[in-house]
Design a protein around this motif. Structure first.
Motif, PDB file in Angstrom:
ATOM      1  N   ALA A   8       0.624  -0.988   0.606  1.00 48.25           N
ATOM      2  CA  ALA A   8      -0.623   0.271  -0.053  1.00 48.25           C
ATOM      3  C   ALA A   8       0.960   1.053   0.210  1.00 48.25           C
ATOM      4  N   GLY A   9       1.723   1.082   0.049  1.00 45.38           N
ATOM      5  CA  GLY A   9       2.493   2.341  -0.153  1.00 45.38           C
ATOM      6  C   GLY A   9       3.223   3.071  -1.195  1.00 45.38           C
ATOM      7  N   ARG A  10       3.960   3.896  -1.691  1.00 47.96           N
ATOM      8  CA  ARG A  10       4.493   4.444  -3.090  1.00 47.96           C
ATOM      9  C   ARG A  10       5.443   3.712  -3.878  1.00 47.96           C
ATOM     10  N   HIS A  11       4.982   3.439  -5.066  1.00 46.77           N
ATOM     11  CA  HIS A  11       5.830   2.469  -6.394  1.00 46.77           C
ATOM     12  C   HIS A  11       7.078   2.816  -5.616  1.00 46.77           C
ATOM     13  N   SER A  15       7.500  -0.255   1.795  1.00 49.55           N
ATOM     14  CA  SER A  15       6.622  -1.230   1.564  1.00 49.55           C
ATOM     15  C   SER A  15       6.778  -2.261  -0.423  1.00 49.55           C
ATOM     16  N   ASP A  16       7.059  -1.548  -1.195  1.00 51.68           N
ATOM     17  CA  ASP A  16       7.071  -2.000  -2.129  1.00 51.68           C
ATOM     18  C   ASP A  16       8.309  -2.896  -1.926  1.00 51.68           C
ATOM     19  N   ILE A  17       9.159  -2.364  -1.618  1.00 48.92           N
ATOM     20  CA  ILE A  17      11.089  -3.236  -0.691  1.00 48.92           C
ATOM     21  C   ILE A  17      10.448  -4.152  -0.300  1.00 48.92           C
ATOM     22  N   TYR A  98       0.656   6.249   8.390  1.00 50.07           N
ATOM     23  CA  TYR A  98       0.481   7.124   8.330  1.00 50.07           C
ATOM     24  C   TYR A  98      -0.053   7.420   9.965  1.00 50.07           C
ATOM     25  N   ASP A  99       0.097   8.277  10.375  1.00 49.14           N
ATOM     26  CA  ASP A  99      -0.351   9.083  11.509  1.00 49.14           C
ATOM     27  C   ASP A  99      -0.913   7.799  12.529  1.00 49.14           C
ATOM     28  N   LEU A 100       0.787   7.301  12.781  1.00 51.95           N
ATOM     29  CA  LEU A 100       0.575   6.056  13.840  1.00 51.95           C
ATOM     30  C   LEU A 100      -0.562   5.005  13.269  1.00 51.95           C
ATOM     31  N   ALA A 101      -1.179   4.783  12.324  1.00 48.34           N
ATOM     32  CA  ALA A 101      -2.054   3.713  11.964  1.00 48.34           C
ATOM     33  C   ALA A 101      -1.840   2.990  10.272  1.00 48.34           C
ATOM     34  N   VAL A 140       5.246   0.001   8.099  1.00 42.33           N
ATOM     35  CA  VAL A 140       6.359   0.832   7.497  1.00 42.33           C
ATOM     36  C   VAL A 140       6.947   2.010   8.122  1.00 42.33           C
ATOM     37  N   GLY A 141       7.425   2.208   8.218  1.00 44.75           N
ATOM     38  CA  GLY A 141       6.920   3.939   9.439  1.00 44.75           C
ATOM     39  C   GLY A 141       8.685   4.459   9.565  1.00 44.75           C
ATOM     40  N   GLY A 142       9.134   5.956   9.401  1.00 45.41           N
ATOM     41  CA  GLY A 142      10.009   7.241   9.316  1.00 45.41           C
ATOM     42  C   GLY A 142      10.765   6.752  10.282  1.00 45.41           C
ATOM     43  N   TRP A 147       5.850   6.419  16.994  1.00 51.61           N
ATOM     44  CA  TRP A 147       5.089   6.839  16.342  1.00 51.61           C
ATOM     45  C   TRP A 147       4.510   5.602  14.963  1.00 51.61           C
ATOM     46  N   GLN A 148       4.342   3.870  15.474  1.00 53.01           N
ATOM     47  CA  GLN A 148       3.836   3.046  14.305  1.00 53.01           C
ATOM     48  C   GLN A 148       3.218   2.652  15.867  1.00 53.01           C
ATOM     49  N   GLY A 149       2.711   2.981  16.649  1.00 50.92           N
ATOM     50  CA  GLY A 149       2.061   2.618  17.875  1.00 50.92           C
ATOM     51  C   GLY A 149       0.389   1.591  17.116  1.00 50.92           C
ATOM     52  N   ARG A 174      12.257   3.248  10.906  1.00 53.26           N
ATOM     53  CA  ARG A 174      12.799   4.613  10.200  1.00 53.26           C
ATOM     54  C   ARG A 174      13.633   4.465   9.109  1.00 53.26           C
ATOM     55  N   VAL A 175      12.606   4.628   8.321  1.00 53.15           N
ATOM     56  CA  VAL A 175      13.460   4.387   7.138  1.00 53.15           C
ATOM     57  C   VAL A 175      12.096   5.705   6.863  1.00 53.15           C
ATOM     58  N   GLY A 176      12.190   6.604   6.066  1.00 51.84           N
ATOM     59  CA  GLY A 176      10.981   7.932   5.367  1.00 51.84           C
ATOM     60  C   GLY A 176      10.982   7.958   3.672  1.00 51.84           C
ATOM     61  N   GLN A 177      12.423   7.985   3.779  1.00 48.50           N
ATOM     62  CA  GLN A 177      12.551   8.582   2.258  1.00 48.50           C
ATOM     63  C   GLN A 177      12.405   6.813   1.579  1.00 48.50           C
ATOM     64  N   PRO A 178      11.633   7.160   0.191  1.00 43.58           N
ATOM     65  CA  PRO A 178      11.511   5.804  -0.057  1.00 43.58           C
ATOM     66  C   PRO A 178      12.961   5.341  -0.904  1.00 43.58           C
ATOM     67  N   GLY A 179      13.230   4.143  -0.831  1.00 43.66           N
ATOM     68  CA  GLY A 179      14.322   2.753  -0.392  1.00 43.66           C
ATOM     69  C   GLY A 179      14.757   3.501   0.351  1.00 43.66           C
TER      70      GLY A 179
HETATM   71  C1  LIG Z   1       1.178  11.684   6.059  1.00 42.06           C
HETATM   72  C2  LIG Z   1       1.353  10.657   6.335  1.00 42.06           C
HETATM   73  C3  LIG Z   1       2.347  10.412   7.763  1.00 42.06           C
HETATM   74  C4  LIG Z   1       3.226   9.952   8.431  1.00 42.06           C
HETATM   75  N1  LIG Z   1       2.895   9.525   9.748  1.00 42.06           N
HETATM   76  C5  LIG Z   1       3.663   8.457  10.125  1.00 42.06           C
HETATM   77  C6  LIG Z   1       3.596   7.970  11.009  1.00 42.06           C
HETATM   78  O1  LIG Z   1       2.587   8.442  11.714  1.00 42.06           O
HETATM   79  N2  LIG Z   1       5.007   7.567  11.528  1.00 42.06           N
HETATM   80  C7  LIG Z   1       6.295   6.865  10.970  1.00 42.06           C
HETATM   81  O2  LIG Z   1       6.692   5.951  12.118  1.00 42.06           O
HETATM   82  N3  LIG Z   1       5.758   7.372   9.641  1.00 42.06           N
HETATM   83  C8  LIG Z   1       4.982   8.578   8.754  1.00 42.06           C
HETATM   84  N4  LIG Z   1       4.569   8.858   7.867  1.00 42.06           N
HETATM   85  C9  LIG Z   1       6.389   8.043   7.128  1.00 42.06           C
HETATM   86  C10 LIG Z   1       6.051   6.951   5.719  1.00 42.06           C
HETATM   87  O3  LIG Z   1       5.459   5.751   6.874  1.00 42.06           O
HETATM   88  C11 LIG Z   1       7.278   6.245   5.831  1.00 42.06           C
HETATM   89  O4  LIG Z   1       7.934   8.034   4.301  1.00 42.06           O
HETATM   90  C12 LIG Z   1       7.233   5.199   4.602  1.00 42.06           C
HETATM   91  O5  LIG Z   1       8.556   4.938   4.862  1.00 42.06           O
HETATM   92  C13 LIG Z   1       6.361   5.072   3.600  1.00 42.06           C
HETATM   93  O6  LIG Z   1       5.996   4.123   2.737  1.00 42.06           O
HETATM   94  P1  LIG Z   1       6.503   3.626   1.726  1.00 42.06           P
HETATM   95  O7  LIG Z   1       7.604   4.020   1.348  1.00 42.06           O
HETATM   96  O8  LIG Z   1       6.356   2.965   1.408  1.00 42.06           O
HETATM   97  O9  LIG Z   1       5.722   4.434   0.885  1.00 42.06           O
HETATM   98  C14 LIG Z   1       4.387   9.009   7.438  1.00 42.06           C
HETATM   99  C15 LIG Z   1       3.892   9.612   6.055  1.00 42.06           C
HETATM  100  C16 LIG Z   1       3.160  10.697   5.517  1.00 42.06           C
HETATM  101  C17 LIG Z   1       3.290  10.667   3.773  1.00 42.06           C
END
Ligand SMILES: Cc1cc2nc3c(=O)[nH]c(=O)nc-3n(C[C@H](O)[C@H](O)[C@H](O)COP(=O)(O)O)c2cc1C
Length: 315
Positions: A8-11, A15-17, A98-101, A140-142, A147-149, A174-179
């Motif tokens: 359900a993530g960005r291309h 998540s894709d990886i 996104y927003d913990l969920a 998958v979260g940043g 922040w992913q509770g 702790r993965v924010g940017q795609p990749g």
């Molecule tokens: C609208 C939005 C809300 C987000 N909220 C959180 C969050 O609450 N906790 C977290 O750990 N990461 C959060 N993130 C970061 C994403 O989870 C992170 O960039 C992740 O790698 C995205 O996965 P993707 O690369 O598969 O799209 C948020 C990102 C966006 C765009």
């Protein structure tokens, strides 16, 4: 042995990886693998019409012969996805937090599952054989867990409706940017293992399948979820000291600070088809109560008419 990977993530994002790495492991163990990214499909939100459960109920009561499925099925791609979904033995889901969920893209998809409720459809003969699917879930979260509770818990809760048995879960942190995930070999290694675990579970007889994730994960000894709340009375009066917010297990806190399942604590286990069937009784009882009051107490219709006429400016 067929495994469906859903991102359900960005291309080409994290998540894709993560899902692709898990699928590579499943493939190496002999599974035929399919991968989809939900952004490539038109998935409409559930409108809440309840036609699905009403129609399934009508078939169960002999009021109609067959269940035609979701009223949206000719309007988007959900039916096409679910045809494949239901032909698989295993599922690997990767979803951004996104927003913990879980992100809304995933929730939009998962909240359409009610029209495919496996226990109901088995009961009315719309599905002949329970495929006994298993799943590995990846959030998958940043950030870290703080922040992913709600992410893995909500992903896990989305699996009940289709009776999918979750055998492993992992939180990519702790993965924010795609990749970004490729700079974390520990994450890739662990999701690889999750893919292997899904195959191991598929190859295990249904009654012998068990949790293959981290044995110390979470608070609930039943589903390994991390959300426990103080019990409150249910609709029929039953009450537990504590409850798992995900699977519904009744729990108590032991002297060493751990949660233990109380006697009869699994009678509400949402993983069990009969327990979910009992929840259907609750839904029907609530509905019947309302219909009875609406049809016998004139003030109900007056209030409904009153609120219909209350108007505010919209956007
Ligand atoms: C609208 C939005 C809300 C987000 N909220 C959180 C969050 O609450 N906790 C977290 O750990 N990461 C959060 N993130 C970061 C994403 O989870 C992170 O960039 C992740 O790698 C995205 O996965 P993707 O690369 O598969 O799209 C948020 C990102 C966006 C765009």
């Amino acid at each position: 042995m067929k495994v469906l990977g859903i991102s359900a993530g960005r291309h080409n994002g994290n998540s894709d990886i993560a899902v692709k790495e898990a699928l590579l492991a499943a493939q190496a163990k002999g599974a035929e693998c399919i991968f989809i990214n939900l952004f490539d499909y038109n998935i409409l939100p559930c409108t809440g019409c309840e036609s699905c459960t009403m129609m399934m109920g009508d078939v169960a009561m002999g009021k109609r012969d067959d269940y035609p499925g979701c009223v949206l099925k000719a309007k988007d791609d959900m039916e096409k996805i679910m045809d494949v979904f239901q032909s698989c033995n295993g599922l690997i889901v990767g979803c951004p937090t996104y927003d913990l969920a879980p992100s809304s893209m995933y929730l939009r998809f998962a909240q359409r599952f009610l029209a495919y409720e496996l226990a109901f459809r088995l009961k009315i003969g719309a599905v002949k054989v329970n495929p006994h699917m298993v799943a590995g879930l990846i959030a998958v979260g940043g950030s870290c867990h703080d922040w992913q509770g709600l992410s893995l818990e909500v992903l896990s809760a989305s699996m009940f409706t289709t009776s999918v048995h979750v055998i492993d879960q992992y939180m990519v942190t702790r993965v924010g940017q795609p990749g970004n995930i490729v700079t974390h070999p520990e994450h890739l290694e662990r999701v690889h293992k999750l893919g292997e675990n899904v195959v191991e579970a598929i190859q295990t007889p249904v009654e012998e399948r068990k949790w293959l994730g981290d044995p110390d994960m979470g608070l609930c000894p039943n589903c390994h979820g991390g959300l426990v709340f103080k019990g409150e009375p249910h609709w029929d009066g039953i009450e537990f000291p504590y409850e798992c917010a995900v699977c519904g297990a009744g729990l108590k806190l032991t002297a060493d600070g751990k949660f233990e399942i109380v006697e009869n604590g699994l009678c509400r286990d949402r993983n069990v088809d009969e327990a979910r069937g009992y929840h259907l009784d609750e839904i029907v009882a609530t509905r019947m109560d309302y219909y009875r009051m609406r049809d016998t107490d004139p003030s109900v219709k007056e209030k409904l008419a009153y609120y219909r006429e209350v108007k505010f400016p919209a956007i």
